[in-house]
Design a protein around this motif. Structure first.
Motif, PDB file in Angstrom:
ATOM      1  N   ARG A   1       6.237  -5.022   5.541  1.00  0.00           N
ATOM      2  CA  ARG A   1       5.518  -4.243   4.141  1.00  0.00           C
ATOM      3  C   ARG A   1       5.184  -2.931   4.335  1.00  0.00           C
ATOM      4  NH1 ARG A   1       0.279  -6.867   4.221  1.00  0.00           N
ATOM      5  NH2 ARG A   1      -0.015  -5.716   2.170  1.00  0.00           N
ATOM      6  N   LEU A   2       5.142  -2.355   3.131  1.00  0.00           N
ATOM      7  CA  LEU A   2       4.793  -0.876   3.307  1.00  0.00           C
ATOM      8  C   LEU A   2       3.247  -1.042   2.909  1.00  0.00           C
ATOM      9  CD1 LEU A   2       6.026   2.170   3.282  1.00  0.00           C
ATOM     10  CD2 LEU A   2       6.063   1.901   0.669  1.00  0.00           C
ATOM     11  N   THR A   3       2.398  -0.228   3.795  1.00  0.00           N
ATOM     12  CA  THR A   3       1.013  -0.106   3.403  1.00  0.00           C
ATOM     13  C   THR A   3       0.585   1.324   3.864  1.00  0.00           C
ATOM     14  OG1 THR A   3       0.750  -0.593   5.759  1.00  0.00           O
ATOM     15  CG2 THR A   3       0.756  -2.501   4.274  1.00  0.00           C
ATOM     16  N   ASP A   4      -0.501   1.499   3.303  1.00  0.00           N
ATOM     17  CA  ASP A   4      -1.274   2.921   3.747  1.00  0.00           C
ATOM     18  C   ASP A   4      -0.586   3.901   3.491  1.00  0.00           C
ATOM     19  OD1 ASP A   4      -3.169   1.619   5.300  1.00  0.00           O
ATOM     20  OD2 ASP A   4      -1.961   1.358   7.050  1.00  0.00           O
ATOM     21  N   VAL A   5      -0.054   3.881   2.024  1.00  0.00           N
ATOM     22  CA  VAL A   5       0.512   5.198   1.227  1.00  0.00           C
ATOM     23  C   VAL A   5      -0.360   6.068   1.046  1.00  0.00           C
ATOM     24  CG1 VAL A   5       2.059   6.075  -0.555  1.00  0.00           C
ATOM     25  CG2 VAL A   5       2.608   3.580   0.709  1.00  0.00           C
ATOM     26  N   VAL A   6      -0.208   7.233   1.674  1.00  0.00           N
ATOM     27  CA  VAL A   6      -1.277   8.263   1.466  1.00  0.00           C
ATOM     28  C   VAL A   6      -0.606   9.587   0.997  1.00  0.00           C
ATOM     29  CG1 VAL A   6      -3.082   9.670   2.505  1.00  0.00           C
ATOM     30  CG2 VAL A   6      -2.869   7.316   3.053  1.00  0.00           C
ATOM     31  N   LEU A   7      -1.381  10.176  -0.128  1.00  0.00           N
ATOM     32  CA  LEU A   7      -0.745  11.529  -0.490  1.00  0.00           C
ATOM     33  C   LEU A   7      -1.814  12.344  -0.196  1.00  0.00           C
ATOM     34  CD1 LEU A   7       1.019  13.203  -2.385  1.00  0.00           C
ATOM     35  CD2 LEU A   7      -0.630  12.955  -4.146  1.00  0.00           C
ATOM     36  N   HIS A   8      -1.109  13.454   0.891  1.00  0.00           N
ATOM     37  CA  HIS A   8      -2.052  14.451   1.692  1.00  0.00           C
ATOM     38  C   HIS A   8      -1.750  15.830   0.729  1.00  0.00           C
ATOM     39  CE1 HIS A   8      -2.649  12.207   5.054  1.00  0.00           C
ATOM     40  NE2 HIS A   8      -1.201  11.665   5.009  1.00  0.00           N
ATOM     41  N   ARG A   9      -2.929  16.341   0.407  1.00  0.00           N
ATOM     42  CA  ARG A   9      -3.214  17.745  -0.115  1.00  0.00           C
ATOM     43  C   ARG A   9      -3.378  18.661   0.931  1.00  0.00           C
ATOM     44  NH1 ARG A   9      -7.546  16.278  -5.010  1.00  0.00           N
ATOM     45  NH2 ARG A   9      -6.250  15.101  -6.018  1.00  0.00           N
TER      46      ARG A   9
END
Length: 166
Positions: free
Chosen positions: A154-162
């Motif tokens: 599974r793909l988890t913890d998708v985070v967009l970082h600024r």
């Protein structure tokens, strides 16, 4: 497995180098994705040298040197998921259906070109991720990149970082 996703670095046109916070993520990533528009081969060489595994494609601004070293579409199996990378996916309207039809064999598609972060799931389950650009925010409020985790298929913890302003 920890993933680091980036696109549209446009070096050295848009910045002299990759941002420090992004470079600091490289040793923590098991797989690094770059969805095209590198512009220079030095960035490709740097990521190949510092990454455990690199999945990259060329973009519309990449010349013959990069096109000779990178595919237009890349595919990789990571932790039981089928990933793909491509630079362009066309206009935002209809993107999910268009990509699901073009890539029926993928679970996740990493793309770039627009410099606009994107995270959606198409009907049928294809996850579409655009990390934006770490060096050229264009009309966006921040330069960005993404991280994610693959665990138990599974793909988890998708985070967009600024990234902080330069």
């Amino acid at each position: 497995m920890r993933l680091l996703l980036m696109s549209d670095t446009h070096l050295p046109r848009r910045a002299a180098e990759l941002p420090g916070p992004l470079l600091a993520e490289l040793p923590r990533a098991d797989v690094v994705f770059h969805a095209g528009d590198w512009v220079d081969t030095a960035t490709l060489d740097l990521l190949r040298e510092r990454s455990s595994r690199l999945v990259g494609v060329y973009g519309n601004n990449d010349g013959p040197d990069l096109r000779a070293r990178l595919p237009e579409v890349a595919r990789a199996e990571i932790g039981g998921l089928r990933f793909g990378a491509v630079h362009e996916t066309g206009p935002a309207a209809g993107r999910e259906a268009r990509c699901a039809a073009r890539f029926p064999d993928l679970d996740v598609l990493v793309f770039g070109h627009s410099h606009i972060p994107w995270d959606t799931t198409a009907e049928g389950g294809l996850r579409l991720l655009n990390p934006g650009s770490p060096t050229d925010r264009r009309r966006q409020p921040h330069c960005t990149y993404m991280t994610a985790t693959v665990a138990d298929g599974r793909l988890t913890d998708v985070v967009l970082h600024r990234l902080p302003p330069r």
